[in-house]
Design an enzyme around this catalytic site. Structure first.
Site, PDB file in Angstrom:
ATOM      1  N   ARG A   1       0.852  -1.189   0.000  1.00 12.27           N
ATOM      2  CA  ARG A   1       0.000   0.000   0.000  1.00 12.27           C
ATOM      3  C   ARG A   1       0.891   1.243   0.000  1.00 12.27           C
ATOM      4  NH1 ARG A   1      -3.432  -2.837  -1.498  1.00 12.27           N
ATOM      5  NH2 ARG A   1      -5.491  -3.225  -0.608  1.00 12.27           N
TER       6      ARG A   1
ATOM      7  N   HIS B   1      -0.689  -0.480  -9.767  1.00 13.47           N
ATOM      8  CA  HIS B   1      -1.397  -1.347  -8.812  1.00 13.47           C
ATOM      9  C   HIS B   1      -1.851  -2.660  -9.474  1.00 13.47           C
ATOM     10  CE1 HIS B   1      -3.730  -1.252  -4.794  1.00 13.47           C
ATOM     11  NE2 HIS B   1      -3.558  -2.494  -5.186  1.00 13.47           N
TER      12      HIS B   1
HETATM   13  P1  NAP Z   1      -1.757 -10.980   5.897  1.00 17.73           P
HETATM   14  O1  NAP Z   1      -1.837 -12.447   5.593  1.00 17.73           O
HETATM   15  O2  NAP Z   1      -2.741 -10.402   6.834  1.00 17.73           O
HETATM   16  O3  NAP Z   1      -0.265 -10.707   6.433  1.00 17.73           O
HETATM   17  C1  NAP Z   1       0.114  -9.477   6.958  1.00 17.73           C
HETATM   18  C2  NAP Z   1       1.538  -9.592   7.489  1.00 17.73           C
HETATM   19  O4  NAP Z   1       1.964  -8.294   7.896  1.00 17.73           O
HETATM   20  C3  NAP Z   1       1.654 -10.509   8.714  1.00 17.73           C
HETATM   21  O5  NAP Z   1       2.868 -11.237   8.685  1.00 17.73           O
HETATM   22  C4  NAP Z   1       1.654  -9.505   9.857  1.00 17.73           C
HETATM   23  O6  NAP Z   1       2.337  -9.932  11.032  1.00 17.73           O
HETATM   24  C5  NAP Z   1       2.419  -8.362   9.241  1.00 17.73           C
HETATM   25  N1  NAP Z   1       2.150  -7.110   9.961  1.00 17.73           N
HETATM   26  C6  NAP Z   1       0.965  -6.468  10.119  1.00 17.73           C
HETATM   27  N2  NAP Z   1       1.118  -5.356  10.877  1.00 17.73           N
HETATM   28  C7  NAP Z   1       2.423  -5.312  11.218  1.00 17.73           C
HETATM   29  C8  NAP Z   1       3.194  -4.432  12.005  1.00 17.73           C
HETATM   30  N3  NAP Z   1       2.653  -3.366  12.602  1.00 17.73           N
HETATM   31  N4  NAP Z   1       4.505  -4.695  12.165  1.00 17.73           N
HETATM   32  C9  NAP Z   1       5.066  -5.786  11.589  1.00 17.73           C
HETATM   33  N5  NAP Z   1       4.392  -6.658  10.814  1.00 17.73           N
HETATM   34  C10 NAP Z   1       3.078  -6.434  10.641  1.00 17.73           C
HETATM   35  O7  NAP Z   1      -1.844 -10.132   4.557  1.00 17.73           O
HETATM   36  P2  NAP Z   1      -1.556 -10.589   3.035  1.00 17.73           P
HETATM   37  O8  NAP Z   1      -2.705 -11.361   2.489  1.00 17.73           O
HETATM   38  O9  NAP Z   1      -0.216 -11.217   2.976  1.00 17.73           O
HETATM   39  O10 NAP Z   1      -1.550  -9.163   2.310  1.00 17.73           O
HETATM   40  C11 NAP Z   1      -0.631  -8.144   2.686  1.00 17.73           C
HETATM   41  C12 NAP Z   1      -1.033  -6.825   2.052  1.00 17.73           C
HETATM   42  O11 NAP Z   1      -0.698  -6.828   0.663  1.00 17.73           O
HETATM   43  C13 NAP Z   1      -2.526  -6.524   2.064  1.00 17.73           C
HETATM   44  O12 NAP Z   1      -2.929  -5.997   3.298  1.00 17.73           O
HETATM   45  C14 NAP Z   1      -2.663  -5.504   0.948  1.00 17.73           C
HETATM   46  O13 NAP Z   1      -2.518  -4.202   1.458  1.00 17.73           O
HETATM   47  C15 NAP Z   1      -1.469  -5.802   0.034  1.00 17.73           C
HETATM   48  N6  NAP Z   1      -1.910  -6.267  -1.307  1.00 17.73           N
HETATM   49  C16 NAP Z   1      -1.540  -5.542  -2.407  1.00 17.73           C
HETATM   50  C17 NAP Z   1      -1.917  -5.971  -3.657  1.00 17.73           C
HETATM   51  C18 NAP Z   1      -1.483  -5.235  -4.910  1.00 17.73           C
HETATM   52  O14 NAP Z   1      -1.918  -5.542  -6.003  1.00 17.73           O
HETATM   53  N7  NAP Z   1      -0.594  -4.274  -4.822  1.00 17.73           N
HETATM   54  C19 NAP Z   1      -2.677  -7.147  -3.806  1.00 17.73           C
HETATM   55  C20 NAP Z   1      -3.029  -7.854  -2.669  1.00 17.73           C
HETATM   56  C21 NAP Z   1      -2.641  -7.409  -1.413  1.00 17.73           C
HETATM   57  P3  NAP Z   1       1.853 -11.236  11.865  1.00 17.73           P
HETATM   58  O15 NAP Z   1       2.331 -12.406  11.036  1.00 17.73           O
HETATM   59  O16 NAP Z   1       2.565 -11.133  13.149  1.00 17.73           O
HETATM   60  O17 NAP Z   1       0.368 -11.151  11.959  1.00 17.73           O
END
Ligand code: NAP
Length: 315
Positions: A230, A278
């Site tokens: 993001r 994006h």
């Molecule tokens: P997820 O499974 O919820 O994983 C989030 C990860 O971030 C977890 O390892 C979490 O830690 C860590 N995290 C959250 N807050 C944190 C903090 N304050 N400090 C350190 N680590 C933190 O999410 P995901 O499915 O992998 O997706 C991640 C993000 O990718 C989405 O939220 C979205 O914004 C982005 N995204 C972008 C696109 C694009 O096209 N550009 C597409 C899809 C997603 P824990 O393991 O300890 O919970």
């Protein structure tokens, strides 16, 4: 079931040219349900809502359902809305075809930097022939910030390519072939080692502006930032300043504070910034519909459902 005839009613909000495709795919996957496209004046009862990029005008309708399914992994559109009642489950997409795309994008970015392609692009424009020494892969550390569904897949792909991978998450995690860090101290220990750092964190109050002059300055001279998560994670003027000062080598950015990127934004023509609109992990209709339909059926049977957002953590 909330309708008078006992059938399941699902509210679908998707704005854009693919709206008809999403509607038809959900109608095929859930033939037992009536799929109703959202209209501002419809105050009738629904069992579930399926939404893509909701805005505050949807809040009242979403507050009346049993569960809201977001057609994306990030739930930050909900951060700016009046909060959903605690009784309404908020469910995000988990992978649904995005992890493979994220891994492709990250692998391209890392290999591009590791094999000096930005340098060769400059040299081609200057008509110079200047082969570089091969970098030592064993010391070419790549940092993955966020070790969730997407970050873990990216980390595994990069480890499979032979890169030493460092990963950072909120809570401590043990992941094969990844040296893991957590918490604020962990970030400060990880960043100085990374030749490339890849952001795969959710946008939450805790991660907004996390990549700023202070933290990005911890990276080694010439390091690259890749942001696939993001735009709000990065303080954009700080990034430009560090690139202009020659502290950072470059950035590959898929996401921005404001999207589409405004026409006068400095990123458009910065020589050390590569942008994509994006697209690093696009939501794919078939896997997303299959996942949401499966979760609705599980919920109807009272079975546990994964991907439910923790409202305290905000992801
Ligand atoms: P997820 O499974 O919820 O994983 C989030 C990860 O971030 C977890 O390892 C979490 O830690 C860590 N995290 C959250 N807050 C944190 C903090 N304050 N400090 C350190 N680590 C933190 O999410 P995901 O499915 O992998 O997706 C991640 C993000 O990718 C989405 O939220 C979205 O914004 C982005 N995204 C972008 C696109 C694009 O096209 N550009 C597409 C899809 C997603 P824990 O393991 O300890 O919970």
């Amino acid at each position: 079931m909330s309708d008078s005839d006992g059938g399941m009613r699902i509210l679908l909000h998707y704005r854009g040219p693919a709206a008809g495709e999403w509607h038809d795919a959900f109608a095929r996957a859930l033939p037992e349900a009536e799929i109703v496209a959202w209209t501002p004046r419809d105050a009738s009862a629904f069992d579930y809502a399926i939404v893509y990029k909701p805005t505050p005008e949807h809040a009242a309708a979403l507050a009346r359902v049993k569960a809201v399914f977001n057609l994306g992994a990030g739930i930050d559109p909900f951060l700016g809305m009046p909060s959903l009642p605690a009784s309404v489950a908020l469910v995000r997409l988990e992978d649904a075809g995005m992890a493979e795309q994220m891994a492709e994008y990250a692998a391209y970015a890392v290999l591009r930097v590791f094999r000096d392609f930005p340098h060769y692009a400059d040299e081609q424009r200057a008509r110079r022939w200047s082969p570089q020494r091969r970098a030592d892969k064993s010391t070419f550390f790549v940092g993955v910030l966020g070790l969730g569904v997407l970050g873990q897949r990216v980390a595994a792909t990069l480890a499979g390519l032979g890169f030493p991978v460092l990963g950072w998450s909120r809570g401590a995690r043990a992941i094969e072939r990844v040296t893991t860090f957590s918490g604020a101290e962990g970030l400060r220990a990880l960043l100085p080692q990374c030749r490339v750092v890849i952001a795969l964190l959710p946008h939450t109050p805790a991660t907004a502006g996390l990549l700023n002059r202070d933290t990005l300055s911890l990276l080694p001279q010439g390091a690259w930032l890749v942001n696939q998560a993001r735009g709000a994670l990065v303080v954009e003027p700080d990034l430009v300043a560090l690139l202009d000062e020659g502290r950072l080598g470059g950035a590959m950015l898929d996401v921005f504070v404001e999207e589409p990127l405004p026409a006068d934004h400095p990123f458009w023509h910065h020589p050390r910034i590569e942008i994509t609109p994006h697209v690093s992990g696009l939501t794919l209709v078939e896997p997303a519909v299959a996942q949401v339909a499966g979760k609705i059926r599980a919920f109807e049977r009272g079975l546990p459902m994964t991907g439910v957002v923790d409202r305290e953590r905000r992801y």
